[in-house]
Design an enzyme around this catalytic site. Structure first.
Site, PDB file in Angstrom:
ATOM      1  N   ASP A  28       0.819  -1.207   0.000  1.00  0.00           N
ATOM      2  CA  ASP A  28       0.000   0.000   0.000  1.00  0.00           C
ATOM      3  C   ASP A  28       0.858   1.265   0.000  1.00  0.00           C
ATOM      4  OD1 ASP A  28      -1.997   1.860   0.275  1.00  0.00           O
ATOM      5  OD2 ASP A  28      -2.529   1.324   2.325  1.00  0.00           O
TER       6      ASP A  28
ATOM      7  N   ASP B  33      -2.220   6.166  -4.945  1.00  0.00           N
ATOM      8  CA  ASP B  33      -2.444   5.193  -3.883  1.00  0.00           C
ATOM      9  C   ASP B  33      -2.721   3.802  -4.441  1.00  0.00           C
ATOM     10  OD1 ASP B  33      -3.087   3.868  -1.558  1.00  0.00           O
ATOM     11  OD2 ASP B  33      -4.916   4.990  -1.157  1.00  0.00           O
TER      12      ASP B  33
END
Length: 440
Positions: A81, A294
């Protein structure tokens, strides 16, 4: 910015390490690159072989890696992530989790007291400050955009990718939160934070650059830790267009300083630039309105005014091509209120306009085939339901623009921490994986 995992398993990926990283034994300047070729296959996870020095990956709402932690090594599965800092593992066995890390079995596991500089200083970039629990251990609490949260203790242990080990890696050993609702979700042990914070995995490993190419269907992709997308070894890659990372020195309540923040300057549908002032994309005095790249978020989210303008123009350009789903009570994932009816008899979608995100110095072009997403199980009469893959940040309760991984497919994405920039170029992930696997 990780969200809870969904039940949809799109891809299962197997990757292996072709070159060794020296990890903690090398300086940042001499860090060896780690090349991770990826192969996507539509196969059940139970049939994946597990030979030595291979790491399992699957791609649902995020990229999920299998590695080992502790001594003796324990297999764990973690989400990669770029929107999060602290890596963490589930450490408390619960009925809804199939995969946890057993700290009691690891001889190299050690907790971090709240008086340690690691707790008092290195946690400065975490959104919620670390605290001291009843045992005087460093206590951390994490929260995410989907309202999920978890808490536990900061700890050290050895993380291994393939045969490369990194002793003394700092992570969160979490005892509560992040309950899973599906069997696939319950197999995920935790998360690997990849942002610019002091405790992120790339910061702790000392990598000054990493890149990835996310494949679309059954093709090769690649994750590269270290190295770079330039020079003779990358002659197959188009020159990258770079956009600078936005940094601020003053803390603001709604600005994530550890995120990969870029400056969005406009949005185009086909070649038509939406009539939006650039001020719409500039963070305000509170920091609200930043644009983050992201990998932990699936789709792309825009603040209300930009989303409405894109929604209206897309509807206008697809008038007579797509049939809008007239159901005000249906909002996909609570943030996507533009959906369409497509005949069950239709095997492919019609040709759709492209959407381009215009950044300072670079442009991300999203082809039409990635602008609609089929909603599993939603059938209206003789039609299936597809939803627009751009959502409204206002409905999600997040004061930011978020560029999700779904729109990063078949792009070479380079995160250059040394030069504070993000580079991108269209590429076939199949070609990237094949060339890097041959060292060319």
């Amino acid at each position: 910015m990780a969200t809870l995992l969904t039940a949809h398993l799109f891809f299962f990926v197997v990757f292996f390490i072709l070159s060794q990283s020296c990890f903690s034994t090398c300086s940042k300047q001499s860090r060896a690159a780690v090349v991770l070729p990826l192969k996507t296959q539509m196969i059940p996870s139970s049939s994946i072989p597990k030979p030595p020095n291979k790491v399992s990956f699957h791609h649902n709402v995020s990229l999920t890696a299998s590695l080992t932690v502790g001594n003796p090594p324990q297999n764990v599965s973690v989400v990669i992530d770029t929107g999060s800092e602290l890596s963490w593992l589930h450490c408390n066995k619960t009925p809804n989790l199939l995969s946890t890390f057993d700290r009691l079995r690891s001889s190299s596991y050690s907790v971090i007291p709240c008086s340690s500089p690691t707790c008092t200083k290195r946690t400065r970039d975490l959104p919620i400050p670390a605290s001291c629990d009843s045992r005087k251990l460093c206590h951390v609490t994490l929260s995410y955009a989907d309202a999920s949260s978890s808490e536990g203790n900061l700890a050290f242990d050895t993380f291994r990718i393939g045969s490369s080990a990194s002793p003394g890696t700092i992570f969160g050993c979490m005892d509560s939160g992040f309950s899973s609702t599906t069997e696939e979700d319950s197999k995920t042990t935790g998360l690997m934070g990849m942002n610019r914070g002091a405790l992120s995995f790339v910061s702790q490993m000392g990598f000054q650059r990493f890149s990835y190419c996310i494949s679309d269907r059954d093709s090769w992709g690649v994750l590269l830790l270290g190295g770079g997308g330039s020079g003779s070894n990358f002659s197959w890659l188009q020159p990258l267009n770079y956009t600078p990372l936005i940094q601020i020195s003053t803390p603001l309540p709604y600005f994530d300083r550890a995120a990969y923040t870029v400056q969005l300057e406009g949005i185009k549908v086909s070649d038509k630039l939406l009539p939006l002032p650039k001020s719409v994309f500039v963070p305000d005095h509170t920091g609200a309105g930043q644009t983050m790249v992201d990998s932990g978020t699936q789709f792309t989210f825009l603040l209300g005014s930009a989303y409405s303008a894109l929604r209206n123009e897309f509807m206008e350009q697809t008038r007579g091509i797509l049939t809008v789903l007239e159901d005000s009570n249906f909002v996909f994932q609570g943030t996507m209120d533009l959906c369409f009816r497509v005949s069950l008899n239709r095997s492919t979608l019609p040709v759709l306009p492209t959407v381009s995100l215009v950044f300072r110095g670079a442009e991300m072009r999203v082809p039409g085939e990635w602008l609609l997403y089929k909603v599993a199980g939603e059938v209206r009469g003789g039609d299936q339901v597809y939803c627009f893959t751009f959502g409204n940040s206002d409905l999600m309760g997040v004061e930011a623009y978020i560029i999700g991984h779904y729109h990063q497919q078949n792009l070479w994405m380079e995160f250059d921490l040394q030069n504070s920039r993000v580079g991108l170029a269209p590429v076939s992930c199949a070609l990237a994986g094949q060339r890097l696997s041959k060292g060319i």
